[in-house]
Motif scaffolding. Structure first.
Motif, PDB file in Angstrom:
ATOM      1  N   LEU A 115       0.788  -1.038  -0.107  1.00 15.68           N
ATOM      2  CA  LEU A 115       0.012   0.100   0.033  1.00 15.68           C
ATOM      3  C   LEU A 115       0.838   1.380   0.104  1.00 15.68           C
ATOM      4  O   LEU A 115       2.125   1.481   0.582  1.00 15.68           O
ATOM      5  CB  LEU A 115      -0.932   0.153   1.349  1.00 15.68           C
ATOM      6  N   CYS A 169       1.832   5.134   0.871  1.00 17.82           N
ATOM      7  CA  CYS A 169       1.637   6.159   1.757  1.00 17.82           C
ATOM      8  C   CYS A 169       2.029   7.488   0.884  1.00 17.82           C
ATOM      9  O   CYS A 169       2.915   7.688   0.233  1.00 17.82           O
ATOM     10  CB  CYS A 169       2.835   6.029   2.955  1.00 17.82           C
ATOM     11  N   TYR A 208       5.616   2.395  -1.263  1.00 14.55           N
ATOM     12  CA  TYR A 208       4.750   1.203  -0.857  1.00 14.55           C
ATOM     13  C   TYR A 208       5.159   0.583   0.390  1.00 14.55           C
ATOM     14  O   TYR A 208       6.335   0.355   0.517  1.00 14.55           O
ATOM     15  CB  TYR A 208       4.726   0.241  -1.815  1.00 14.55           C
ATOM     16  N   CYS A 240       2.413  -2.984   5.181  1.00 15.31           N
ATOM     17  CA  CYS A 240       1.324  -2.656   5.804  1.00 15.31           C
ATOM     18  C   CYS A 240       1.415  -1.537   6.728  1.00 15.31           C
ATOM     19  O   CYS A 240       2.459  -0.879   6.723  1.00 15.31           O
ATOM     20  CB  CYS A 240       0.774  -4.026   6.886  1.00 15.31           C
ATOM     21  N   TYR A 241       0.182  -1.332   7.336  1.00 11.23           N
ATOM     22  CA  TYR A 241       0.256   0.139   8.152  1.00 11.23           C
ATOM     23  C   TYR A 241       1.114  -0.069   9.336  1.00 11.23           C
ATOM     24  O   TYR A 241       1.656   1.008   9.523  1.00 11.23           O
ATOM     25  CB  TYR A 241      -1.232   0.801   8.238  1.00 11.23           C
ATOM     26  N   ALA A 258      -3.060   8.086   3.900  1.00 14.22           N
ATOM     27  CA  ALA A 258      -4.036   7.351   2.883  1.00 14.22           C
ATOM     28  C   ALA A 258      -3.756   8.155   1.636  1.00 14.22           C
ATOM     29  O   ALA A 258      -3.777   9.253   1.410  1.00 14.22           O
ATOM     30  CB  ALA A 258      -5.593   7.697   3.202  1.00 14.22           C
ATOM     31  N   TYR A 281      -5.992   2.683   4.451  1.00 12.87           N
ATOM     32  CA  TYR A 281      -5.127   2.959   3.185  1.00 12.87           C
ATOM     33  C   TYR A 281      -5.566   3.846   2.128  1.00 12.87           C
ATOM     34  O   TYR A 281      -4.852   4.438   1.364  1.00 12.87           O
ATOM     35  CB  TYR A 281      -5.041   1.365   2.641  1.00 12.87           C
TER      36      TYR A 281
END
Length: 107
Positions: free
Chosen positions: A31, A33, A39, A42-43, A56, A101
């Motif tokens: 994902l 940021c 990328y 994960c958060y 997001a 996200y």
């Protein structure tokens, strides 16, 4: 980028971008940021590695990258549930984190 291959950042990553937090066969969606412009697996990995909370991405940006083939896609394409390039499935439970996200207006 290293050798032309987009990089996925995170903790304890394997070749497909699975991290120490999410490591099922289908946990291959990285994902974007918006603040870091990178990328992350994960958060949680992002927040452990950065001095700010995950920001997001916009729904129309290339907000997701397939860890298996490194294909970048929009949120709408990601929500198909699989990578349109290599056809690998994404973990459907990842949608529980859509607000983190992609923000409140993600679809």
């Amino acid at each position: 980028m290293t050798s032309g291959v987009p990089v996925i950042y995170g903790l304890g990553l394997d070749a497909a971008g699975r991290c120490q937090h999410y490591h099922l066969e289908t946990d291959i969606a990285a994902l974007w940021c918006e603040q870091c412009r990178r990328y992350y697996a994960c958060y949680q990995c992002h927040d452990a590695l950065c001095q700010h909370a995950f920001v997001a991405s916009t729904p129309l940006s290339l907000a997701v990258m397939c860890g298996a083939c490194r294909y970048r896609m929009t949120v709408t394409t990601y929500h198909l549930g699989y990578c349109p390039h290599c056809h690998r499935a994404f973990n459907p439970r990842c949608r529980l984190h859509d607000r983190i996200y992609f923000g409140a207006d993600c679809e």
